[in-house]
Write a protein that holds these residues in place. Structure first.
Motif, short mmCIF file in Angstrom:
data_model
loop_
_atom_site.label_atom_id
_atom_site.label_comp_id
_atom_site.label_asym_id
_atom_site.label_seq_id
_atom_site.Cartn_x
_atom_site.Cartn_y
_atom_site.Cartn_z
N UNK A 19 0.86 -1.19 0.00
CA UNK A 19 0.00 0.00 0.00
C UNK A 19 0.89 1.24 0.00
N UNK A 20 0.26 2.41 -0.23
CA UNK A 20 0.96 3.69 -0.14
C UNK A 20 0.75 4.21 1.28
N UNK A 21 1.82 4.27 2.06
CA UNK A 21 1.66 4.46 3.51
C UNK A 21 2.37 5.71 4.03
N UNK A 22 1.75 6.34 5.02
CA UNK A 22 2.40 7.46 5.71
C UNK A 22 1.91 7.51 7.15
N UNK A 23 2.63 8.25 8.00
CA UNK A 23 2.24 8.40 9.41
C UNK A 23 2.03 9.87 9.75
N UNK A 24 1.15 10.12 10.72
CA UNK A 24 1.04 11.48 11.29
C UNK A 24 1.29 11.38 12.79
N UNK A 25 1.76 12.49 13.38
CA UNK A 25 2.04 12.54 14.82
C UNK A 25 1.13 13.59 15.45
N UNK A 26 0.50 13.23 16.57
CA UNK A 26 -0.34 14.17 17.30
C UNK A 26 0.16 14.28 18.74
N UNK A 27 0.09 15.49 19.30
CA UNK A 27 0.37 15.65 20.75
C UNK A 27 -0.76 16.47 21.37
N UNK A 28 -0.92 16.31 22.68
CA UNK A 28 -1.99 17.05 23.36
C UNK A 28 -1.47 18.39 23.85
N UNK A 29 -2.34 19.38 23.82
CA UNK A 29 -2.04 20.66 24.45
C UNK A 29 -3.37 21.33 24.72
N UNK A 30 -3.49 21.96 25.89
CA UNK A 30 -4.71 22.67 26.27
C UNK A 30 -5.94 21.75 26.24
N UNK A 38 -3.27 4.71 4.96
CA UNK A 38 -3.07 4.33 3.56
C UNK A 38 -3.55 5.50 2.71
N UNK A 39 -2.68 6.02 1.85
CA UNK A 39 -3.01 7.19 1.02
C UNK A 39 -3.99 6.80 -0.07
N UNK A 40 -5.05 7.62 -0.21
CA UNK A 40 -6.04 7.35 -1.25
C UNK A 40 -5.79 8.29 -2.43
N UNK A 41 -5.49 7.74 -3.60
CA UNK A 41 -5.23 8.58 -4.78
C UNK A 41 -6.44 8.61 -5.72
N UNK A 42 -7.54 7.99 -5.29
CA UNK A 42 -8.73 7.92 -6.15
C UNK A 42 -9.49 9.24 -6.06
N UNK A 43 -9.42 10.05 -7.12
CA UNK A 43 -10.01 11.40 -7.11
C UNK A 43 -11.53 11.37 -6.89
N UNK A 44 -12.19 10.28 -7.27
CA UNK A 44 -13.66 10.24 -7.13
C UNK A 44 -14.06 10.21 -5.66
N UNK A 45 -13.15 9.76 -4.80
CA UNK A 45 -13.49 9.66 -3.39
C UNK A 45 -13.12 10.93 -2.63
#
Length: 815
Positions: free
Chosen positions: A476-487, A527-534
């Motif tokens: 699959x086409x894969x990437x990660x995001x990072x989140x942290x808490x504040x307030x 998983x990155x979605x490259x389908x423009x219709x979606x």
């Protein structure tokens, strides 16, 4: 009525921290300097002149506004006794009540103060003029008491008399003496508000003057007295103009079997409401806490419920029919965060000084109100719930992680054999009644609800390297995001590049994430979605599929080492490998001096421009050009971290003045180029806005009166060395162009000021010693002021180098 709101905001600013102050004690808007600091005589003299010059300029404008208001009064009076009066004498008296008196008071004040400022020296005294002005505030009280009737009368007369309507819609206000504009047109309604605004302005100026007047100066007691009178006056009229809003409170519950509950913001009838949402084994119930009578138990009030058998999530294509979400501008959210941070510091100081519990309670109450506002207004990610029998509901969340948790919990329960049903009113009452006992989340997630012994969280920078992931069943086409808490809520802070068509992505990307009292780090794998219709019409809706997500606690002991700490996070059978280390804010505030004279990083800007024979360093021009060419539409440009290895490679190429710079720039990830530009400014041996002027920038931005602030901030720019000034103006125009694309790149002026302010102003090693106390203190004061300085210039109309050097504003600022 924007003007009116702005003035009420001002008024709040002056009165905000006044409730418990001693009579005659100047209270001032948040300033990076503590009260009672000794005033440097020479600098104090110059600052007083800057404040007064700006105030005089605005006083001239105010007198012209009052003149414009008085201009039609005489002809109206003359016609009142004729056979065809425009208005009756009674109406004229009501509309123009006390304007003549106010005009005369200010004309006399202006005529007395003007020559003193023009012949400025250390012997000038003017406290008696302000004291006299304050002693005449009774006239303003009479004006304020009549203000609403004056407005209503003017409105009624406009509706019934065309002639008066024409007059009141276009009153001509004379421009200042040195201005190119001869006249501006203003409505009578706007001009009638000016006197209310003016007392606030005078009070702010008194704050500023006292701040820069030595306690043994003959003006000091007079200015203090004038401030005391003005503040008492403002306290008395504030209630009439702006009735105080009361804060809201709400908690949560469970039954049948409660699976999950929590606070969510619902968009209902166009406004945001905090709801307590309960997910039971067969039903989702949305409730709010009822106000309980004294001595009674608190109860929930059911707003709506959807049996899980009838609950569906709309597909992305259907979501375009949802109501438009009003998103609060980032700068307002950031301003509120700064306010909260400042109050936190005050609470800590009060506790350290064994302060009165009443003062601490008052601060905590104010903090709760501000945090509650933030909790309500910051979420922007839509989470839609649809009842197959017709009605849809919309929640707004801060994080995709949270949305995914709710969605997954509901979908898990829906796998069971569920029946549709309708609850009778008695059943609904019983179910709602059980919520209070069953709830697992008892308090609104704000810091003011935390126990004192709970960890305050981490302040500083978390460096995270996302290495790799394994455990995927198919490519699959894969990437990660990072989140942290504040307030009290989580925000997305970084995103890796997409690794195409693989089961074992190797990102090896490093990010620097700013922490504001954070306690947890979340990693989401998509998983990155490259389908423009979606593709969804709603920008905030991510249609990429979450493959896994996990969360770890940021343990201060474990994280606060100089070494990298390796870890693995497991999520739905997927393992993500990452490393992290933490730099506290006081460490990150240090600017490391460089001994080298070759290359461009860590070398004085004057040396680089001289060597290159350029006005703006080549590295700055090239990085900006590249960002404008292909990064200006990039979401989070300058906020999202570039990969550390890429930034180091670019640094080496610029330092070596390599011929392949341009080729490398055109191939490099745009976030790395943005990161290189930030790194260049951060590694300058002294900040772009210089160590010498740093204290003056801090004092200038703390001035409350807009005209004084303008005078001071422009004077400071003129004082910069030419290479610094030209580079700063060049960067300023670029950042404004980036902010113009905010609807696409989500980078407002405030976002950019938060990123660049500390980078351009943070003092060098020697300068910052002795400034640092608590980590959260530094955030509240130094960093906050640095952000505000840059934001001031970003929000200012275009500043040209030649105009700036030529124009000395209203008065020369040399003492």
């Amino acid at each position: 009525m924007e003007e009116e709101e702005e003035a009420i905001g001002y008024l709040d600013k002056v009165l905000e921290d006044e409730d418990d102050s001693e009579p005659g004690t100047p209270t001032s808007p948040v300033s990076p300097f503590s009260a009672g600091e000794k005033v440097d005589a020479g600098k104090g003299l110059e600052m007083r002149k800057l404040v007064l010059s700006g105030f005089l300029a605005s006083e001239e404008i105010y007198i012209n506004q009052l003149e414009a208001l008085l201009l039609p009064m005489k002809p109206l009076k003359a016609t009142a006794t004729t056979s065809q009066p425009v208005l009756t004498l009674q109406q004229i008296e009501t509309i123009f009540y006390k304007i003549q008196d106010i005009y005369e008071i200010h004309k006399e004040f202006y005529d007395s103060l003007c020559p003193k400022v023009q012949q400025w020296d250390s012997n000038v005294t003017m406290g008696h003029l302000f004291q006299k002005l304050a002693s005449q505030l009774g006239v303003y009280k009479a004006f304020v008491d009549n203000y609403k009737i004056a407005l209503e009368t003017a409105e009624k007369c406009s509706q019934s008399n065309n002639q008066f309507q024409k007059i009141s819609e276009e009153l001509k206000v004379k421009g200042p003496k040195d201005s190119k504009e001869s006249h501006t047109s203003v409505t009578m309604e706007a001009l009638l508000y000016k006197p209310i605004d003016r007392v606030t302005r005078s009070t702010l100026v008194l704050h500023d003057l006292l701040k820069h007047t030595p306690a043994d100066h003959p003006d000091y007691p007079l200015l203090q007295d004038a401030l005391r009178i003005s503040q008492n006056f403002l306290s008395s009229i504030n209630e009439d103009i702006d009735p105080r809003r009361t804060a809201v409170t709400t908690p949560k519950g469970e039954t049948r079997q409660l699976v999950k509950d929590g606070f969510l913001v619902e968009l209902s009838e166009g406004s945001r409401k905090l709801r307590h949402v309960f997910l039971f084994t067969d039903v989702l119930l949305c409730a709010k806490l009822k106000k309980a009578a004294v001595g009674k138990h608190q109860q929930y009030d059911c707003k709506w419920y959807v049996p899980l058998a009838d609950l569906v999530f709309p597909s992305p294509e259907e979501s375009e029919h949802c109501p438009q979400v009003h998103v609060i501008p980032d700068h307002e959210l950031e301003d509120m965060k700064m306010k909260i941070s400042a109050i936190k510091s005050e609470v800590q100081k009060e506790k350290a000084n064994k302060g009165q519990s009443r003062a601490i309670e008052r601060l905590k109450k104010k903090m709760f109100e501000n945090e509650f506002w933030l909790l309500l207004n910051s979420p922007a990610i839509p989470f839609r719930i649809h009842n197959r029998n017709g009605k849809s509901y919309l929640f707004l969340l801060s994080s995709d992680y949270e949305r995914s948790e709710w969605r997954e919990a509901i979908q898990r329960l829906q796998k069971k054999d569920l029946q549709a049903f309708v609850l009778s009113s008695v059943e609904l009452q019983v179910l709602t009644g059980s919520c209070f006992k069953l709830r697992t989340v008892h308090n609104i997630p704000v810091t003011s609800n935390k126990d004192d012994d709970e960890s305050p969280g981490l302040y500083g920078f978390l460096h995270v390297i996302v290495h790799s992931a394994k455990g995927f069943k198919q490519s699959a086409n894969l990437y990660c995001t990072l989140e942290v808490d504040s307030f009290g809520y989580f925000v997305s802070k970084a995103k890796t590049r997409v690794f195409r068509d693989t089961t074992e992505p190797q990102w090896n990307e490093e990010f620097e994430i700013e922490l504001e009292g954070s306690q947890s780090l979340r990693i989401l794998c998509y998983e990155k979605c490259y389908d423009k219709t979606k593709l969804n019409k709603d920008n905030n809706e991510i249609v990429d599929k979450i493959m896994g997500k996990g969360q770890i606690q940021l343990d201060p002991q474990a994280v606060q080492t100089k070494n990298w700490h390796m870890d693995v996070i497991e999520m739905n059978g997927i393992k993500v490998e990452f490393s992290m280390k933490f730099t506290s804010r006081d460490m990150s505030l240090k600017r490391t001096p460089s001994k080298k004279q070759t290359g461009v990083f860590g070398v004085k800007i004057s040396v680089v421009t001289k060597r290159e024979r350029s006005k703006v360093p080549y590295i700055v021009r090239q990085c900006i050009e590249e960002v404008e060419k292909r990064g200006i539409d990039e979401v989070g440009i300058y906020r999202i971290s570039g990969v550390a290895t890429d930034i180091q490679a670019l640094k080496a190429v610029f330092d070596a003045n390599n011929k392949d710079i341009l080729v490398m720039l055109s191939d490099m990830d745009i976030n790395a180029i943005a990161g290189t530009l930030k790194l260049y400014f951060r590694e300058l041996p002294e900040p772009l806005l210089t160590d010498r002027l740093y204290p003056a920038f801090m004092e200038g931005i703390a001035l409350s009166d807009p005209a004084a602030k303008e005078n001071c901030m422009m004077h400071l720019l003129r004082s910069l060395p030419d290479p610094n000034l030209i580079t700063f103006l060049f960067l300023l125009e670029h950042l404004k162009r980036v902010a113009e694309k905010e609807p696409i790149n989500k980078m407002s002026l405030h976002n950019l000021a938060t990123v660049f302010g500390p980078t351009l102003l943070r003092p060098s090693e020697g300068e910052s010693k002795g400034h640092l106390t608590l980590a959260s203190d530094i955030w509240s004061h130094d960093v906050m002021a640095q952000v505000q300085v840059l934001l001031y210039y970003l929000q200012h109309p275009p500043i040209s180098f030649t105009e700036l050097k030529r124009n000395t504003l209203y008065f020369s600022t040399d003492v």
